[in-house]
Design an enzyme around this catalytic site. Structure first.
Site, mmCIF file in Angstrom:
data_model
loop_
_atom_site.group_PDB
_atom_site.id
_atom_site.type_symbol
_atom_site.label_atom_id
_atom_site.label_comp_id
_atom_site.label_asym_id
_atom_site.label_seq_id
_atom_site.Cartn_x
_atom_site.Cartn_y
_atom_site.Cartn_z
ATOM 1 N N GLU A 248 -29.517 -25.529 -21.597
ATOM 2 C CA GLU A 248 -28.164 -25.405 -22.182
ATOM 3 C C GLU A 248 -28.117 -24.209 -23.129
ATOM 4 O OE1 GLU A 248 -27.390 -28.971 -20.371
ATOM 5 O OE2 GLU A 248 -25.933 -27.779 -21.500
ATOM 6 N N CYS B 158 -57.098 -44.948 -53.811
ATOM 7 C CA CYS B 158 -56.295 -45.254 -55.013
ATOM 8 C C CYS B 158 -55.163 -46.228 -54.738
ATOM 9 C CB CYS B 158 -55.721 -43.951 -55.597
ATOM 10 S SG CYS B 158 -54.331 -43.317 -54.639
ATOM 11 N N CYS C 86 -52.827 -39.502 -54.849
ATOM 12 C CA CYS C 86 -54.008 -38.657 -55.150
ATOM 13 C C CYS C 86 -54.146 -37.490 -54.177
ATOM 14 C CB CYS C 86 -55.279 -39.531 -55.115
ATOM 15 S SG CYS C 86 -55.745 -40.062 -53.441
ATOM 16 N N CYS D 232 -52.000 -39.029 -49.103
ATOM 17 C CA CYS D 232 -51.642 -39.983 -50.170
ATOM 18 C C CYS D 232 -50.672 -39.314 -51.149
ATOM 19 C CB CYS D 232 -52.916 -40.404 -50.911
ATOM 20 S SG CYS D 232 -52.549 -41.452 -52.336
ATOM 21 N N HIS E 139 -43.199 -27.162 -39.216
ATOM 22 C CA HIS E 139 -42.877 -28.474 -39.785
ATOM 23 C C HIS E 139 -44.102 -29.369 -39.891
ATOM 24 C CE1 HIS E 139 -38.535 -27.674 -38.274
ATOM 25 N NE2 HIS E 139 -38.681 -27.268 -39.513
ATOM 26 N N ASN F 232 -33.764 -22.290 -21.956
ATOM 27 C CA ASN F 232 -33.112 -23.541 -22.338
ATOM 28 C C ASN F 232 -32.185 -23.935 -21.190
ATOM 29 O OD1 ASN F 232 -31.597 -25.600 -23.710
ATOM 30 N ND2 ASN F 232 -32.097 -24.624 -25.662
ATOM 31 N N ALA G 125 -38.021 -25.785 -19.247
ATOM 32 C CA ALA G 125 -39.146 -24.951 -19.674
ATOM 33 C C ALA G 125 -40.234 -24.843 -18.607
ATOM 34 C CB ALA G 125 -39.721 -25.514 -20.967
ATOM 35 N N GLN H 193 -41.660 -25.476 -34.103
ATOM 36 C CA GLN H 193 -41.008 -26.463 -34.984
ATOM 37 C C GLN H 193 -41.552 -27.855 -34.681
ATOM 38 O OE1 GLN H 193 -36.489 -25.532 -35.331
ATOM 39 N NE2 GLN H 193 -37.171 -24.677 -33.377
#
Ligand code: APR
Length: 248
Positions: free
Chosen positions: A216, A151, A130, A127, A119, A214, A233, A101
């Site tokens: 948590e 442009c 264009c 742009c 993501h 993790n 990690a 992600q």
């Protein structure tokens, strides 16, 4: 009492196809803050800066914050031990692909090849008029919003904003990974954001064993996680590496 690390290592060693699913937490020890939780970016900045509608209405205001978060911070970050262990697992044939992600490019910089960015990535700007693409390093961010040399259109970071579609390639790669994997290694994500957060759930439904790293509990921990390796990690992946490659 079974040792969860040994259990995880056995699953990873004997897996036919393992996918790593990573979130902001894997890059925290590289100096990039997570979005949620202690010190999270969304405690300091309004997530609306990554809302496509807001960007279109106020590109300068949005770019001011985007530069601070994603271009000033990210450029200094280096891959950490967790990124490096995943890259080694790939080289040794123990990792089929990474679905991330994250948009910080740290998996690639660690040497991972099979990386699918759900993501997108901060590397390029596009742009809006264009659709020409530029390397982020080619464009001065001294004035906002940056504009297209051809442009004059407004340039937008080529990562996925809230309200934008997920690019086809990583989406297809993620769905395929969910159906193929017999082990799914989730590292450093709350599982808060749709549709990314459905990928591990799909993997579970296809029968994958879920290992989660993790410090948590996350939205996954009590729902789909089979082995929860609680901790940061880098230290967790260092222990896994020693069990996977005892000779090194
Ligand atoms: N090691 C592992 N995990 C960690 C560490 C660490 N050192 N530090 C924090 N974490 C965990 C947190 O406990 C939390 O579960 O990383 C997770 C970070 O969660 P989020 O900030 O919500 O990041 P993520 O789940 O990747 O967010 C998903 O939200 O804002 C959007 O597009 C953005 O991709 C992002 C998406």
């Amino acid at each position: 009492m079974k040792d969860p690390f040994r259990e995880a290592a056995i699953l990873l060693k004997h897996s036919r196809f393992t996918t790593a699913f990573t979130g902001a937490g894997i890059s925290v020890e590289s100096g990039i803050p997570s979005f949620r939780g202690e010190g999270g970016l969304w405690n300091k900045y309004d997530p609306k800066v990554l809302d496509l509608q807001y960007f279109l209405e106020d590109p300068s205001g949005s770019w001011t914050v985007i530069k601070e978060i994603f271009y000033d911070f990210f450029n200094a970050a280096l891959p950490n031990k967790a990124h490096l262990v995943l890259a080694r697992m790939e080289r040794e044939g123990m990792l089929g692909r990474i679905i991330t992600q994250n948009i910080d490019n740290l998996h690639q910089e660690a040497g991972s090849g099979m990386v699918f960015e759900f993501h997108g990535n901060t590397k390029n700007l596009r742009c809006l008029h264009c659709h020409r693409s530029y390397k982020a390093g080619q464009i001065s961010l001294d004035h906002f919003p940056p504009t297209c040399r051809e442009c004059g259109g407004i340039l937008k970071p080529d990562f996925v904003f809230f309200g934008e579609a997920i690019p086809q390639l990583p989406l297809a790669a993620a769905y395929e990974a969910a159906s193929l994997s017999d082990v799914f290694l989730i590292i450093g994500t709350t599982g808060e954001v749709m549709p990314a957060n459905q990928i591990p759930v799909m993997a579970k439904q296809y029968g994958a064993k879920i290992i989660e790293v993790n410090p948590e509990p996350s939205n996954y921990t009590t729902e789909i996680t089979d082995i929860f390796l609680q901790g940061k990690a880098t230290s967790i992946m260092e222990k896994i590496e020693r069990l996977l490659f005892p000779e090194s």
